[in-house]
Scaffold this motif. Structure first.
Motif, PDB file in Angstrom:
ATOM      1  N   VAL A  65       0.835  -1.205   0.000  1.00 14.22           N
ATOM      2  CA  VAL A  65       0.000   0.000   0.000  1.00 14.22           C
ATOM      3  C   VAL A  65       0.867   1.251   0.000  1.00 14.22           C
ATOM      4  O   VAL A  65       0.667   2.177  -0.786  1.00 14.22           O
ATOM      5  N   ASP A  68       2.755   2.122  -3.160  1.00 18.45           N
ATOM      6  CA  ASP A  68       1.930   2.805  -4.161  1.00 18.45           C
ATOM      7  C   ASP A  68       1.631   4.249  -3.769  1.00 18.45           C
ATOM      8  O   ASP A  68       1.355   5.084  -4.634  1.00 18.45           O
ATOM      9  N   ARG A  69       1.669   4.568  -2.490  1.00 20.47           N
ATOM     10  CA  ARG A  69       1.369   5.933  -2.046  1.00 20.47           C
ATOM     11  C   ARG A  69       2.593   6.842  -2.140  1.00 20.47           C
ATOM     12  O   ARG A  69       2.477   8.024  -2.467  1.00 20.47           O
ATOM     13  N   ARG A 205      -8.973   4.701   4.611  1.00 14.97           N
ATOM     14  CA  ARG A 205      -8.232   4.819   3.355  1.00 14.97           C
ATOM     15  C   ARG A 205      -7.325   3.617   3.158  1.00 14.97           C
ATOM     16  O   ARG A 205      -7.219   3.070   2.056  1.00 14.97           O
ATOM     17  N   ASP A 209      -7.476   0.850   0.195  1.00 14.68           N
ATOM     18  CA  ASP A 209      -6.331   0.557  -0.667  1.00 14.68           C
ATOM     19  C   ASP A 209      -6.068  -0.941  -0.725  1.00 14.68           C
ATOM     20  O   ASP A 209      -5.801  -1.505  -1.792  1.00 14.68           O
ATOM     21  N   ARG A 346       1.091  -2.863  -4.560  1.00 10.63           N
ATOM     22  CA  ARG A 346       0.277  -3.819  -3.810  1.00 10.63           C
ATOM     23  C   ARG A 346       0.347  -5.222  -4.421  1.00 10.63           C
ATOM     24  O   ARG A 346       0.441  -6.221  -3.713  1.00 10.63           O
TER      25      ARG A 346
END
Length: 422
Positions: A65, A68-69, A205, A209, A346
């Protein structure tokens, strides 16, 4: 295959991967031997492997996660420095009562690595595109793995014997620092993700995700079958890995030196498999490559672990590498092409978690079965497991599989309007 190295940023990523992986393999050999010398305990020695496996099971989804952020280049840089610090803790250990520091250091190193891996895998398609150069890039990565396997294990053992454990630790930490320096030179920057709505709670959130990644894996045609095939293959492969030491000692009637040569032979096979995987990707479908690779590999495994001669075993270990590389590279390319960029971290971490869990289960099963049923029977069952994974690939659709929004993007090398150094 090597044309993709004309891309400056990918060159830096590949070189950083080579340095940090080489350091890992030096320590992979030295750490268990050092713990065994300090404690004399087989259990304490085995815990060094568990310390490096558990973080993938515990942190895999979380790391994906955040990969990807966050900016992927910055994630790789930060985790390299943190891994260097974690490894450095082992320099403090000089007596049995401090062995717990080695477990903490190895767990920290592997834990930070859970963030590095997905970020690196997700960054590669942004640097090379999702066309033919993606399979070339994955083949280069496999080539790096072959080089590391070829020299890392023997070099780690030799350095440990000649210069001691602290020298190996220092070199591993230095490899992470050198990798971080190379990463700082990468010019590509990840576009900032859209800001989530402020009113949505952070936990919500994060859950959303995770759910988005799981939904993609569950609903994208072909991905469940590929994950199933990979898990079955890894289970059988890990069972055979657990048999390596007893096979070398009890079947080949050889010592640790022969085991080192077997690892080197495997590395030679991995080197040969890298260009072969690129050629296979250019002429055959992913489905065909995966099925044929696993079928060949199961046969090679069955013959290898029923061989009682060291010379033949060395030749057969070379033959393990090419089909193994072809399968693993094709899986990486298949997953990447069918996953949008926003979800790559992910999906990569889910695959890493699958690898860790299947490997841990396979090693435990292989060790237990080898003790009860014997090396030959267990090896045959593991080879059948690999053959069964080829059957799972039959569930992958032949045609019409979605490739994600960027699947047809032209490679930077093939486009006259783009520069690999920009």
């Amino acid at each position: 295959m090597f044309d993709v190295l004309r891309l400056r940023d990918f060159r830096l990523v590949a070189a950083a991967d080579l340095l940090s992986s080489a350091g890992d393999w030096l320590l992979l050999v030295a750490a268990p031997y050092f713990v065994l010398r300090l404690t004399g305990s087989t259990l304490a020695t085995g815990l060094t492997l568990a310390a490096q496996t558990l973080p993938a099971l515990l942190l895999g989804p979380i790391a994906g996660v955040f990969a990807d952020r966050w900016d992927r280049r910055r994630t790789m840089l930060t985790t390299d420095l943190l891994r260097a610090g974690a490894v450095g803790v082992m320099l403090l250990v000089d007596r049995p009562g401090q062995v717990w520091l080695i477990y903490v250091a190895l767990t920290g190193e592997a834990g930070f690595g859970q963030f590095f891996g997905p970020a690196r895998r997700a960054l590669v398609p942004a640097l090379v595109g999702r066309g033919p150069d993606l399979s070339a890039a994955n083949s280069v990565t496999a080539l790096v793995g072959g080089i590391v396997r070829l020299v890392g294990g023997p070099a780690g053992g030799a350095l440990y014997a000649l210069a001691g454990f602290r020298t190996v630790v220092a070199l591993d930490a230095a490899s992470y620092v050198a990798s971080a320096v190379l990463i700082t030179a990468i010019r590509h920057r990840t576009a900032p993700a859209s800001s989530p709505r402020q009113e949505v709670a952070a936990v919500r959130r994060f859950t959303d995700d995770l759910r988005a990644g799981a939904t993609h894996l569950r609903t994208t045609a072909g991905l469940p079958a590929v994950f199933a095939a990979a898990s079955i293959f890894l289970l059988g492969n890990a069972a055979l890995t657990a048999l390596l030491v007893p096979y070398t000692g009890s079947v080949l009637h050889a010592g640790a030196g022969t085991l080192g040569w077997l690892f080197a032979a495997l590395g030679v096979g991995y080197l040969a498999g890298a260009p072969l995987s690129r050629a296979a990707a250019a002429h055959l479908s992913d489905r065909t490559v995966m099925i044929s690779s696993l079928a060949v590999l199961s046969a090679v495994f069955a013959v290898t672990f029923n061989t009682h001669d060291s010379a033949w075993a060395l030749a057969l270990f070379v033959l393990i590498g090419p089909p193994a590389v072809c399968f693993l590279v094709t899986v990486d390319t298949y997953l990447t092409r069918r996953t949008p960029d926003a979800l790559l971290g992910r999906v990569s971490s889910a695959y890493g978690m699958l690898q860790a869990s299947a490997t841990l289960a396979g090693m435990l099963a292989g060790a237990a079965l080898g003790q009860q049923a014997g090396i030959g029977v267990t090896a045959d069952l593991a080879a059948l497991c690999v053959a069964a994974s080829a059957g799972a690939v039959l569930l992958v659709p032949r045609h019409g599989t979605a490739r994600g929004p960027d699947a047809e993007k032209t490679s930077p090398l093939a486009s006259p309007g783009r520069s690999g150094d920009r």
